[in-house]
Design an enzyme around this catalytic site. Structure first.
Site, PDB file in Angstrom:
ATOM      1  N   ARG A 178       3.199  -8.053   9.495  1.00 37.17           N
ATOM      2  CA  ARG A 178       3.162  -6.756  10.149  1.00 37.17           C
ATOM      3  C   ARG A 178       1.845  -6.718  11.078  1.00 37.17           C
ATOM      4  NH1 ARG A 178       2.901  -1.985   5.553  1.00 37.17           N
ATOM      5  NH2 ARG A 178       1.003  -3.172   5.194  1.00 37.17           N
ATOM      6  N   ASP A 217       0.825  -1.003   0.293  1.00 32.89           N
ATOM      7  CA  ASP A 217       0.126   0.103  -0.138  1.00 32.89           C
ATOM      8  C   ASP A 217       0.688   1.105  -0.080  1.00 32.89           C
ATOM      9  OD1 ASP A 217       0.988  -0.312   2.612  1.00 32.89           O
ATOM     10  OD2 ASP A 217      -1.016  -0.427   3.545  1.00 32.89           O
TER      11      ASP A 217
END
Length: 326
Positions: free
Chosen positions: A171, A103
């Site tokens: 993450r 992203d």
């Protein structure tokens, strides 16, 4: 669209090379020239760019990592950095760029598109945390790597009647944890998404209720997002479990080994499909797009719309894990 660039950005993921190969050969087949941009958006600021031929991408489909290298580029965040990159594109005759990454890379692609350089982004991250696609390049290989390592770890865990706490990457997303936890028969799976329902205390109770003379080995999978949020690392979890259960407990942090290795069939094919579609979109004059998979079909979204989407937590998998893992 006469010349396109291709770059990889953010964390590396198995299958990135397959995507580079697909983009390059698709564009060349469509009578476009291709330029490889090295070290992500840094390459646009340092002018580290090469002309690519079909041979530039020979024999890379099965290689992990990325031949274009990758890096994060804080210098590209200010508008001055973006405009410097735009000027490089003009100087090099680059009419559009395929950006391969997560992203953060999408935001760089969006900024370039807003400044007049058409971009299409391909989701590539082992975390599988991109909401605009059901699947990201690299996820399958990372899961299989983690699963293989956990299978090996179980052998020694069982031999010594231990409890192994295994921290996996992802993450702030628990997709690697839940998939590999189910695949390896973990006794408990702790992730950020379900930290209120699946706690370390619940895991301890499950061990105590399951512990018998014949069953004294356990695997607990924990996501790095969980340890970061709770501020309790895997080694501390191991000490807490050992103190509460009397079972010798060891922590294993798999770490960046999950990023490497030969990409799986699924990652190679997915990368080839998305690379092909990304070039098609640029050829059609479409820009500021993200390609991906939804319900086994290739889709594309405007980048801002893609960044605003929310990822499904896959509650069904967590329900299954809770039911069958004991």
């Amino acid at each position: 669209m006469k010349t396109i660039g291709v770059l990889t950005s953010g964390g590396d993921a198995p299958g990135m090379n397959a995507a580079i190969r697909s983009v390059t050969r698709t564009a060349l087949a469509m009578d476009m020239s291709v330029k490889g941009i090295y070290r992500g958006f840094n390459g646009l600021l340092t002018n580290h760019i090469d002309d690519f031929s079909p041979r530039s991408v020979s024999n890379i489909i099965g290689r992990g990592g990325t031949i274009l290298y990758t890096a994060r580029c804080p210098e590209f965040i200010p508008i001055e950095g973006v405009r410097k990159g735009v000027q490089t594109c003009k100087n090099e005759g680059i009419d559009g760029i395929v950006v391969i990454g997560g992203d953060g890379s999408f935001r760089g692609a969006r900024d370039l598109s807003n400044e007049g350089v058409p971009c299409v982004a391909i989701p590539a991250t082992i975390d599988n945390d991109i909401a605009s696609t059901n699947y990201t390049i690299g996820f399958d290989t990372a899961m299989n790597t983690a699963m293989e390592l956990m299978d090996k770890l179980r052998d020694t865990t069982q031999s010594h009647d231990r409890c192994s706490i295994v921290e996996v990457m992802g993450r702030r997303a628990g997709y690697i944890a839940i998939h590999t936890g189910i695949a390896c028969g973990a006794n408990s799976i702790l992730t950020l998404e379900t930290k209120d329902d699946y706690t370390i205390d619940n895991a301890i109770k499950r061990i105590i209720n399951t512990k018998t003379n014949r069953y004294r080995h356990f695997i607990i999978v924990v996501s790095e997002g969980y340890t970061a949020e709770t501020k309790v690392d895997a080694n501390s979890l191991a000490k807490k479990i050992e103190a509460a259960t009397g079972i010798e407990s060891r922590a294993t942090i798999l770490g960046h080994v999950q990023r490497g290795g030969t990409p799986s069939v699924r990652d190679r094919v997915a990368a080839s499909q998305l690379g092909y579609r990304a070039v098609e979109l640029l050829k059609e004059g479409k820009e500021n797009r993200v390609v991906g998979f939804m319900k086994n079909s290739i889709v594309d979204y405007e980048i801002n719309a893609a960044l605003d989407m929310k990822k499904d937590n896959n509650d069904e998998l967590f329900k299954i894990a809770k039911t069958i893992s004991f």
